[in-house]
Write a protein that holds these residues in place. Sequence first.
Motif, PDB file in Angstrom:
ATOM      1  N   VAL A 233       0.754  -1.193   0.053  1.00 22.99           N
ATOM      2  CA  VAL A 233      -0.013  -0.072   0.051  1.00 22.99           C
ATOM      3  C   VAL A 233       0.955   1.431  -0.158  1.00 22.99           C
ATOM      4  O   VAL A 233       0.726   2.133  -0.839  1.00 22.99           O
ATOM      5  CB  VAL A 233      -1.150  -0.017   1.010  1.00 22.99           C
ATOM      6  CG1 VAL A 233      -1.771   1.344   1.275  1.00 22.99           C
ATOM      7  CG2 VAL A 233      -2.058  -0.948   0.998  1.00 22.99           C
ATOM      8  N   SER A 234       1.888   1.429   0.850  1.00 25.42           N
ATOM      9  CA  SER A 234       2.893   2.589   0.991  1.00 25.42           C
ATOM     10  C   SER A 234       3.460   2.806  -0.249  1.00 25.42           C
ATOM     11  O   SER A 234       3.780   3.669  -0.863  1.00 25.42           O
ATOM     12  CB  SER A 234       3.990   2.423   2.135  1.00 25.42           C
ATOM     13  OG  SER A 234       4.763   1.100   2.092  1.00 25.42           O
ATOM     14  N   TYR A 235       3.873   1.398  -1.085  1.00 23.10           N
ATOM     15  CA  TYR A 235       4.722   1.661  -2.245  1.00 23.10           C
ATOM     16  C   TYR A 235       3.882   1.977  -3.294  1.00 23.10           C
ATOM     17  O   TYR A 235       4.329   3.019  -3.920  1.00 23.10           O
ATOM     18  CB  TYR A 235       5.253   0.188  -2.517  1.00 23.10           C
ATOM     19  CG  TYR A 235       6.366   0.256  -3.523  1.00 23.10           C
ATOM     20  CD1 TYR A 235       7.821   0.242  -2.746  1.00 23.10           C
ATOM     21  CD2 TYR A 235       6.161   0.336  -4.887  1.00 23.10           C
ATOM     22  CE1 TYR A 235       8.781   0.132  -3.883  1.00 23.10           C
ATOM     23  CE2 TYR A 235       7.331   0.211  -5.674  1.00 23.10           C
ATOM     24  CZ  TYR A 235       8.649   0.276  -5.250  1.00 23.10           C
ATOM     25  OH  TYR A 235       9.672   0.403  -6.165  1.00 23.10           O
ATOM     26  N   LEU A 297       1.596   7.080  12.420  1.00 20.85           N
ATOM     27  CA  LEU A 297       1.492   8.545  13.131  1.00 20.85           C
ATOM     28  C   LEU A 297       1.741   9.674  12.133  1.00 20.85           C
ATOM     29  O   LEU A 297       0.984  10.849  12.595  1.00 20.85           O
ATOM     30  CB  LEU A 297       2.693   8.766  13.926  1.00 20.85           C
ATOM     31  CG  LEU A 297       2.811   7.659  15.271  1.00 20.85           C
ATOM     32  CD1 LEU A 297       4.296   7.904  15.633  1.00 20.85           C
ATOM     33  CD2 LEU A 297       1.900   7.993  16.245  1.00 20.85           C
ATOM     34  N   PHE A 298       2.167   9.562  10.916  1.00 23.13           N
ATOM     35  CA  PHE A 298       2.402  10.731  10.207  1.00 23.13           C
ATOM     36  C   PHE A 298       1.826  10.825   9.153  1.00 23.13           C
ATOM     37  O   PHE A 298       1.552  11.862   8.389  1.00 23.13           O
ATOM     38  CB  PHE A 298       4.004  10.847   9.741  1.00 23.13           C
ATOM     39  CG  PHE A 298       4.791  11.065  10.940  1.00 23.13           C
ATOM     40  CD1 PHE A 298       4.881  12.039  11.697  1.00 23.13           C
ATOM     41  CD2 PHE A 298       5.631  10.082  11.241  1.00 23.13           C
ATOM     42  CE1 PHE A 298       5.881  12.329  12.761  1.00 23.13           C
ATOM     43  CE2 PHE A 298       6.273  10.133  12.284  1.00 23.13           C
ATOM     44  CZ  PHE A 298       6.502  11.294  13.089  1.00 23.13           C
ATOM     45  N   SER A 299       0.797   9.916   8.616  1.00 26.72           N
ATOM     46  CA  SER A 299       0.097   9.761   7.063  1.00 26.72           C
ATOM     47  C   SER A 299      -0.874  11.294   7.060  1.00 26.72           C
ATOM     48  O   SER A 299      -0.866  11.854   6.091  1.00 26.72           O
ATOM     49  CB  SER A 299      -0.642   8.493   6.892  1.00 26.72           C
ATOM     50  OG  SER A 299       0.169   7.659   6.649  1.00 26.72           O
ATOM     51  N   PHE A 303      -0.253  14.433   5.021  1.00 29.04           N
ATOM     52  CA  PHE A 303      -1.074  14.761   3.840  1.00 29.04           C
ATOM     53  C   PHE A 303      -1.735  15.809   3.859  1.00 29.04           C
ATOM     54  O   PHE A 303      -2.171  16.615   2.823  1.00 29.04           O
ATOM     55  CB  PHE A 303      -1.968  13.439   3.555  1.00 29.04           C
ATOM     56  CG  PHE A 303      -1.713  12.479   2.629  1.00 29.04           C
ATOM     57  CD1 PHE A 303      -2.203  12.502   1.242  1.00 29.04           C
ATOM     58  CD2 PHE A 303      -0.628  11.558   2.866  1.00 29.04           C
ATOM     59  CE1 PHE A 303      -2.082  11.169   0.402  1.00 29.04           C
ATOM     60  CE2 PHE A 303      -0.332  10.508   2.031  1.00 29.04           C
ATOM     61  CZ  PHE A 303      -0.920  10.649   0.828  1.00 29.04           C
ATOM     62  N   ARG A 304      -2.266  16.532   4.925  1.00 23.82           N
ATOM     63  CA  ARG A 304      -2.790  17.707   5.337  1.00 23.82           C
ATOM     64  C   ARG A 304      -1.850  18.747   4.828  1.00 23.82           C
ATOM     65  O   ARG A 304      -2.385  19.808   4.376  1.00 23.82           O
ATOM     66  CB  ARG A 304      -3.538  17.665   6.861  1.00 23.82           C
ATOM     67  CG  ARG A 304      -4.016  19.022   7.148  1.00 23.82           C
ATOM     68  CD  ARG A 304      -5.236  19.183   6.403  1.00 23.82           C
ATOM     69  NE  ARG A 304      -6.224  18.137   6.862  1.00 23.82           N
ATOM     70  CZ  ARG A 304      -7.439  17.998   6.240  1.00 23.82           C
ATOM     71  NH1 ARG A 304      -7.707  18.996   5.147  1.00 23.82           N
ATOM     72  NH2 ARG A 304      -8.518  17.363   6.616  1.00 23.82           N
ATOM     73  N   VAL A 305      -0.747  18.674   5.174  1.00 21.90           N
ATOM     74  CA  VAL A 305       0.291  19.718   4.724  1.00 21.90           C
ATOM     75  C   VAL A 305       0.390  20.001   3.175  1.00 21.90           C
ATOM     76  O   VAL A 305       0.442  20.780   2.753  1.00 21.90           O
ATOM     77  CB  VAL A 305       1.672  19.420   5.429  1.00 21.90           C
ATOM     78  CG1 VAL A 305       2.813  20.347   4.816  1.00 21.90           C
ATOM     79  CG2 VAL A 305       1.577  19.435   7.059  1.00 21.90           C
ATOM     80  N   VAL A 306       0.437  18.742   2.649  1.00 22.41           N
ATOM     81  CA  VAL A 306       0.560  18.534   1.176  1.00 22.41           C
ATOM     82  C   VAL A 306      -0.526  19.332   0.680  1.00 22.41           C
ATOM     83  O   VAL A 306      -0.578  20.286  -0.421  1.00 22.41           O
ATOM     84  CB  VAL A 306       0.583  17.209   0.666  1.00 22.41           C
ATOM     85  CG1 VAL A 306       0.520  17.270  -0.928  1.00 22.41           C
ATOM     86  CG2 VAL A 306       2.017  16.579   0.881  1.00 22.41           C
ATOM     87  N   ALA A 383      -4.839   8.994   2.955  1.00 22.41           N
ATOM     88  CA  ALA A 383      -3.843   8.992   4.200  1.00 22.41           C
ATOM     89  C   ALA A 383      -4.625   7.880   5.138  1.00 22.41           C
ATOM     90  O   ALA A 383      -3.830   7.048   6.127  1.00 22.41           O
ATOM     91  CB  ALA A 383      -3.860  10.301   5.029  1.00 22.41           C
ATOM     92  N   PHE A 384      -5.913   7.748   5.443  1.00 18.70           N
ATOM     93  CA  PHE A 384      -6.799   6.822   5.933  1.00 18.70           C
ATOM     94  C   PHE A 384      -6.282   5.141   5.573  1.00 18.70           C
ATOM     95  O   PHE A 384      -6.397   4.290   6.344  1.00 18.70           O
ATOM     96  CB  PHE A 384      -8.242   6.979   6.083  1.00 18.70           C
ATOM     97  CG  PHE A 384      -8.466   8.444   6.625  1.00 18.70           C
ATOM     98  CD1 PHE A 384      -8.038   8.744   7.743  1.00 18.70           C
ATOM     99  CD2 PHE A 384      -9.291   9.412   5.806  1.00 18.70           C
ATOM    100  CE1 PHE A 384      -8.616  10.040   8.324  1.00 18.70           C
ATOM    101  CE2 PHE A 384      -9.611  10.691   6.200  1.00 18.70           C
ATOM    102  CZ  PHE A 384      -9.165  10.911   7.536  1.00 18.70           C
ATOM    103  N   TYR A 385      -6.109   5.129   4.420  1.00 13.67           N
ATOM    104  CA  TYR A 385      -5.952   4.037   3.569  1.00 13.67           C
ATOM    105  C   TYR A 385      -4.414   3.220   4.198  1.00 13.67           C
ATOM    106  O   TYR A 385      -4.298   2.372   4.684  1.00 13.67           O
ATOM    107  CB  TYR A 385      -5.834   4.020   2.266  1.00 13.67           C
ATOM    108  CG  TYR A 385      -5.773   2.530   1.529  1.00 13.67           C
ATOM    109  CD1 TYR A 385      -6.500   1.385   2.092  1.00 13.67           C
ATOM    110  CD2 TYR A 385      -5.044   2.583  -0.092  1.00 13.67           C
ATOM    111  CE1 TYR A 385      -5.902   0.296   1.134  1.00 13.67           C
ATOM    112  CE2 TYR A 385      -4.897   1.515  -0.446  1.00 13.67           C
ATOM    113  CZ  TYR A 385      -5.394   0.219  -0.088  1.00 13.67           C
ATOM    114  OH  TYR A 385      -5.152  -0.921  -0.679  1.00 13.67           O
TER     115      TYR A 385
END
Length: 409
Positions: A233-235, A297-299, A303-306, A383-385
Amino acid sequence: MAAMIGNVLEYYDFIVYAFLAATLARNFFQGDKYGGLLASFAAFGVGFLARPVGGAIIGRIADVHGRRAALLITIFGMAVGTAGIGLLPTYATAGALAPALLVFLRLVQGLAAGGEWGSATSFIVESAPPGKRGFYGGMGQASIAASSLASSVVATIVSASFTADQLDAWAWRLPFLFGGILLPIGLYMRRNIVETPAFTKVQENLEQVERTSKSDALGMMSKAFGFTIIWTVSYYVMLSYMPTFLGKYAGLSTTQALMSNSIALAVLVAATPFFGALSDRVGRKPLLLGCCVGFLLFSYVLFRVVLGGASFGSILAIQIFFNLFIAAFSGAGPSALCELFPTYGRTTLMSIGYSLSTAIFGGFAPFISTWLIGVTGSPIAPAFYLTAAAIVSGIVISTFRETARERLR
């Protein structure tokens, strides 16, 4: 080197589709709006549906006839599928036949890719000197990341070198045809490899090999399945889907999005072997669990910053940050999975568990991300995924025993 170069060529062929998804949507699915883009990413995901089948068939060939035979089959199948996509007629020329042929060739690629990862990873890890399985496995995974980098770089060059009209009309074909041209290099490299010591030893003592029961095999494949979820998923969210996401929701041009992705990928390629070597010293689990905690912790925050109008430099820094977590997992992951399985059935069982998870959660990651955004009405949905995937894989990995200092079975 033969396995790594083959990895680069194979996964370049498989991944380049994602970087040109919007262009392919216009050529094969009548537009790059929500519906067309969703259809384009669905076709991308279809290639992954064939991966478990390819993993079972080609993995069995690798376990019975050798890793070399399997690696030759996979590189040939991938090159044929990729060059075929580059030669396809578009919807404007062939109508509904065009997307049907595109899906068929993605299935061909999927069969080859399903056998490639397990065969190449088994070959590399089984060939590693004592105490260096993590480093060698990380090198193999770095070559796959290098293929993503090559795909991104080629897509960036094509995007920057041609106008939008030229790209839609014919230039989109160039990255696919380039993948087919590279076939002879991969075949030459792999034709001359020899079998691994672990495989040779098993073949010489087949009557003494302890067969794995069905229940044990199912348990190991289930662990591999859960283990792979955050990895895949991350990849595919952070590497394959991000150029489309950044162009559509973060205000970057196509060239900027691909350039940012390429730089972050270069960091991933360089860092993965380092983390593989680190896993030989500190163990596999600390790095694997660290990746899961990082995405947990950071997703959402990043993503909100982006999406908050971040500059190109800030977006690049965030991509590099996430890619370091992926590098930690990719460095320790190949050896950790290989150490879970016995040599006699390693490639088959590992390929099925890994490929099935990749098919469901990774191959459809761009599709699921696009669908989630459409359903929720919020571009923060990917981000939730990522967070959910991190939780599931973290729970599974916590049940693993540390195998960094154990012998391969």
